[in-house]
Scaffold this motif. Sequence first.
Motif, mmCIF file in Angstrom:
data_model
loop_
_atom_site.group_PDB
_atom_site.id
_atom_site.type_symbol
_atom_site.label_atom_id
_atom_site.label_comp_id
_atom_site.label_asym_id
_atom_site.label_seq_id
_atom_site.Cartn_x
_atom_site.Cartn_y
_atom_site.Cartn_z
ATOM 1 N N LYS A 127 17.036 -3.267 20.914
ATOM 2 C CA LYS A 127 17.140 -2.502 19.663
ATOM 3 C C LYS A 127 16.233 -1.276 19.653
ATOM 4 C CE LYS A 127 18.348 -6.653 17.041
ATOM 5 N NZ LYS A 127 17.919 -7.586 15.955
ATOM 6 N N ARG A 128 14.912 -1.486 19.713
ATOM 7 C CA ARG A 128 13.992 -0.358 19.598
ATOM 8 C C ARG A 128 14.191 0.672 20.701
ATOM 9 N NH1 ARG A 128 7.968 -2.767 18.390
ATOM 10 N NH2 ARG A 128 8.424 -3.954 16.494
ATOM 11 N N LYS A 129 14.275 0.195 21.939
ATOM 12 C CA LYS A 129 14.405 1.140 23.047
ATOM 13 C C LYS A 129 15.813 1.724 23.123
ATOM 14 C CE LYS A 129 10.467 -0.221 25.801
ATOM 15 N NZ LYS A 129 9.938 -0.534 27.144
ATOM 16 N N LEU A 130 16.818 0.935 22.805
ATOM 17 C CA LEU A 130 18.178 1.472 22.724
ATOM 18 C C LEU A 130 18.217 2.642 21.747
ATOM 19 C CD1 LEU A 130 21.249 1.238 23.349
ATOM 20 C CD2 LEU A 130 21.387 -0.371 21.438
ATOM 21 N N TRP A 131 17.609 2.459 20.577
ATOM 22 C CA TRP A 131 17.547 3.499 19.546
ATOM 23 C C TRP A 131 16.754 4.701 20.048
ATOM 24 C CZ3 TRP A 131 13.436 5.659 16.811
ATOM 25 C CH2 TRP A 131 13.750 6.348 15.640
ATOM 26 N N GLY A 132 15.600 4.443 20.655
ATOM 27 C CA GLY A 132 14.752 5.530 21.121
ATOM 28 C C GLY A 132 15.395 6.348 22.220
ATOM 29 N N TYR A 133 15.971 5.667 23.220
ATOM 30 C CA TYR A 133 16.593 6.393 24.322
ATOM 31 C C TYR A 133 17.797 7.202 23.844
ATOM 32 C CZ TYR A 133 13.689 3.609 27.495
ATOM 33 O OH TYR A 133 12.630 3.036 28.146
ATOM 34 N N ALA A 134 18.530 6.683 22.883
ATOM 35 C CA ALA A 134 19.668 7.435 22.342
ATOM 36 C C ALA A 134 19.198 8.692 21.624
ATOM 37 C CB ALA A 134 20.475 6.552 21.391
ATOM 38 N N GLY A 163 21.853 10.016 17.726
ATOM 39 C CA GLY A 163 20.970 8.863 17.690
ATOM 40 C C GLY A 163 21.598 7.545 18.070
ATOM 41 N N MET A 164 22.746 7.588 18.753
ATOM 42 C CA MET A 164 23.366 6.346 19.195
ATOM 43 C C MET A 164 24.167 6.599 20.470
ATOM 44 S SD MET A 164 26.419 5.956 16.355
ATOM 45 C CE MET A 164 27.058 4.480 17.129
ATOM 46 N N TYR A 165 24.427 5.520 21.210
ATOM 47 C CA TYR A 165 25.282 5.616 22.383
ATOM 48 C C TYR A 165 26.717 5.306 21.963
ATOM 49 C CZ TYR A 165 21.292 5.955 25.539
ATOM 50 O OH TYR A 165 20.167 6.391 26.193
#
Length: 200
Positions: A127-134, A163-165
């Motif tokens: 969640k956190r890193k998915l959000w951050g990397y996006a 902000g999302m993949y």
Amino acid sequence: MTEIAPETETSRWDYLLGTWRELDVPDGWRAEILDGNGVVLVAPPSDPHNYIAVRVTRTLNRAIPDDWDVYQTLGIQIPAVERLFVPDLVVMPEKVVLDPTRSPCPAHEAELVVEIVSKSSGDTDRKRKLWGYAHAPVPLYLLIDAWADAGPSVTLYENPGNGMYHKATSVLFGETIELPDPFGIELDTSRFPAPDQWPT
């Protein structure tokens, strides 16, 4: 966690970044800024975690040009959302890594980031890193998750925007997953350790 200082002439992000740079982190540990409120220490990874990192690195090294490298302890920053992560693996051009004016490296300069989920890092990586990397945006995020609800799996996130993949492809451990251009290679997951091979 190191608490942030009250608002001063120095921005909160500059203060966090300065704190991160000054930390004397124990060998094998990593320091990250996960939520913009402080610096968090992350414990050294387990043997199965390191084994997966080596297998993925071997595959990536067959596909990347000579002026890119695969790093295991490279901090990458996302100032817009006040995050600084140290991915399990990150592919970064050497011109970025060797530029002292871009240290820690801007996350958007990464070609690929890889996170290998440990029992304790699931929420952070999923969640956190998915959000951050996006938000960086990092073009490709590979999540290797032995603890996924649907079974041990590997998911490739692509096409970041707003902000999302916008694309995600998943395979179970034992299958192959294609890493698209600029890699153009398949990652074989058949030797990735199953959950019962990880420390309890």
